[in-house]
Structures are given as structure tokens and as C-alpha cells.
Design a protein around this motif. Structure first.
Motif, PDB file in Angstrom:
ATOM      1  N   ASN A  90     -35.578  15.388 -13.890  1.00  0.00           N
ATOM      2  CA  ASN A  90     -34.860  15.054 -15.232  1.00  0.00           C
ATOM      3  C   ASN A  90     -35.034  16.172 -16.120  1.00  0.00           C
ATOM      4  OD1 ASN A  90     -34.591  12.607 -14.120  1.00  0.00           O
ATOM      5  ND2 ASN A  90     -36.308  11.591 -15.092  1.00  0.00           N
ATOM      6  N   SER A  93     -32.354  18.400 -15.409  1.00  0.00           N
ATOM      7  CA  SER A  93     -31.014  17.823 -15.610  1.00  0.00           C
ATOM      8  C   SER A  93     -30.692  17.946 -17.190  1.00  0.00           C
ATOM      9  CB  SER A  93     -30.937  16.233 -15.194  1.00  0.00           C
ATOM     10  OG  SER A  93     -30.848  16.157 -13.732  1.00  0.00           O
ATOM     11  N   TRP A  94     -31.752  17.672 -18.159  1.00  0.00           N
ATOM     12  CA  TRP A  94     -31.612  17.752 -19.304  1.00  0.00           C
ATOM     13  C   TRP A  94     -31.069  18.922 -19.726  1.00  0.00           C
ATOM     14  CZ3 TRP A  94     -30.769  15.209 -23.772  1.00  0.00           C
ATOM     15  CH2 TRP A  94     -31.118  15.466 -24.993  1.00  0.00           C
ATOM     16  N   GLN A  96     -29.904  21.262 -18.175  1.00  0.00           N
ATOM     17  CA  GLN A  96     -28.296  21.713 -17.838  1.00  0.00           C
ATOM     18  C   GLN A  96     -27.235  20.881 -18.534  1.00  0.00           C
ATOM     19  OE1 GLN A  96     -27.542  22.199 -13.471  1.00  0.00           O
ATOM     20  NE2 GLN A  96     -29.744  21.425 -12.980  1.00  0.00           N
ATOM     21  N   HIS A  97     -27.553  19.611 -18.616  1.00  0.00           N
ATOM     22  CA  HIS A  97     -26.391  18.529 -19.227  1.00  0.00           C
ATOM     23  C   HIS A  97     -27.061  17.573 -20.175  1.00  0.00           C
ATOM     24  CE1 HIS A  97     -23.852  20.530 -16.209  1.00  0.00           C
ATOM     25  NE2 HIS A  97     -24.574  20.010 -15.235  1.00  0.00           N
ATOM     26  N   HIS A  99     -25.805  16.120 -22.657  1.00  0.00           N
ATOM     27  CA  HIS A  99     -24.963  14.836 -22.941  1.00  0.00           C
ATOM     28  C   HIS A  99     -24.688  13.724 -21.811  1.00  0.00           C
ATOM     29  CE1 HIS A  99     -24.014  16.521 -26.947  1.00  0.00           C
ATOM     30  NE2 HIS A  99     -24.192  17.693 -26.410  1.00  0.00           N
ATOM     31  N   HIS A 100     -25.211  14.363 -20.687  1.00  0.00           N
ATOM     32  CA  HIS A 100     -25.053  13.362 -19.848  1.00  0.00           C
ATOM     33  C   HIS A 100     -26.139  12.152 -19.918  1.00  0.00           C
ATOM     34  CE1 HIS A 100     -22.578  16.026 -16.624  1.00  0.00           C
ATOM     35  NE2 HIS A 100     -22.067  15.742 -17.781  1.00  0.00           N
ATOM     36  N   ILE A 101     -27.254  12.641 -20.367  1.00  0.00           N
ATOM     37  CA  ILE A 101     -28.418  11.829 -20.726  1.00  0.00           C
ATOM     38  C   ILE A 101     -28.379  11.117 -21.992  1.00  0.00           C
ATOM     39  CG2 ILE A 101     -30.738  11.899 -20.877  1.00  0.00           C
ATOM     40  CD1 ILE A 101     -30.657  14.151 -18.586  1.00  0.00           C
ATOM     41  N   GLU A 102     -28.059  12.000 -22.934  1.00  0.00           N
ATOM     42  CA  GLU A 102     -27.975  11.211 -24.196  1.00  0.00           C
ATOM     43  C   GLU A 102     -26.544  11.755 -24.892  1.00  0.00           C
ATOM     44  OE1 GLU A 102     -27.623   9.574 -27.416  1.00  0.00           O
ATOM     45  OE2 GLU A 102     -29.641   9.231 -26.201  1.00  0.00           O
ATOM     46  N   PRO A 103     -25.728  11.016 -24.971  1.00  0.00           N
ATOM     47  CA  PRO A 103     -24.499  11.566 -25.340  1.00  0.00           C
ATOM     48  C   PRO A 103     -24.386  11.927 -26.972  1.00  0.00           C
ATOM     49  CG  PRO A 103     -24.194   9.348 -24.068  1.00  0.00           C
ATOM     50  CD  PRO A 103     -25.679   9.880 -24.483  1.00  0.00           C
ATOM     51  N   ASP A 109     -24.493  21.821 -24.483  1.00  0.00           N
ATOM     52  CA  ASP A 109     -24.637  22.256 -23.051  1.00  0.00           C
ATOM     53  C   ASP A 109     -24.262  23.633 -23.256  1.00  0.00           C
ATOM     54  OD1 ASP A 109     -24.157  22.804 -20.544  1.00  0.00           O
ATOM     55  OD2 ASP A 109     -23.053  20.815 -20.227  1.00  0.00           O
TER      56      ASP A 109
END
Length: 127
Positions: A90, A93-94, A96-97, A99-103, A109
Motif C-alpha cells: 500500500n 502504491s501510494w 507511485q499513484h 490519486h488512485h487511493i485518494e483522488p 503523482d
């Protein structure tokens, strides 16, 4: 040109091997947690991606930013960004991206590669 490359390589080597606050045990644990992340390389990548502009990060020169939260004691937190469980995958992922987790996050990014996210996560977990 060749001497400039040698000087640059020497500077990188000094940064990677230089004084830091990482214990060898914590570095090894972080490497396992992140499936091959290199905490010492992650310290350099934090500056490369500009994380130090927004965050306070222990052991990273110039990382005194006040926009994002301090990135100390990540290994003791339950959540990342107040949204997801604190696991190595996680966190990577945070990084790297976000906005995929919290727009609606203000964190941009930065185009962090998968390996660089492993290294950065390893550094944060090794603190």
C-alpha cells in the motif's frame, strides 16, 4: 567529461555510503518488507523526486517541508494517508499513484517507478 562523470559517481557513492541514521538491522528488515527495496538508495531518491520539498523526513538533508505530514515513524503507523492500511504494498502504491487511493489529495503523482517506490518505502520503514 570523463572527470565530471567520475566526480558525479564519487558524490553518489558518498551519499549512499555516508553517515546516516539507519541501523543495519532496520535496513535488512526494510529490504525484506519491501521485497528488495534499498533504503540507502531510497534516501537519495526522496530528494530526486522532491519529496523533501513538502515533507519533513528524518535523515534527508533539506527535508523540512511543512505542506505534507512528517514522514517519521512510518513503520509504527496504522494507516497511510488516513485511508489505507499501512502495508509495504500500500505504501508503494501510494508513493507511485496517490490519486488512485485518494483522488482529492494534494500529493502530486511524481512518476515514481515501481523500483524507486520500493527503495523509498524501504527508507521510510528503516527509520
Amino acid at each position: 567529461m570523463r572527470s565530471a562523470l567520475l566526480i558525479a559517481a564519487a558524490i553518489v557513492a558518498l551519499l549512499l555510503a555516508g553517515c546516516d541514521n539507519l541501523s543495519e538491522r532496520r535496513v535488512k528488515e526494510a529490504t525484506v518488507l519491501t521485497d528488495g527495496g534499498n533504503a540507502r538508495v531510497g534516501r537519495v531518491e526522496i530528494r530526486k523526486y522532491g519529496c523533501n520539498a513538502c515533507h519533513e523526513i528524518s535523515g534527508v538533508p533539506g527535508a523540512r517541508g511543512l505542506i505534507g505530514p512528517p514522514l517519521t515513524n512510518i513503520n509504527q503507523r496504522y494507516y497511510i494517508a488516513g485511508e489505507i492500511a499501512n502495508t509495504p504494498n500500500n505504501l508503494m502504491s501510494w508513493i507511485q499513484h496517490p490519486h488512485h487511493i485518494e483522488p482529492h489529495t494534494l500529493m502530486p503523482d511524481m512518476g515514481v517507478s515501481e523500483q524507486d517506490s520500493r527503495d523509498i518505502a524501504a527508507y521510510l520503514y528503516a527509520q
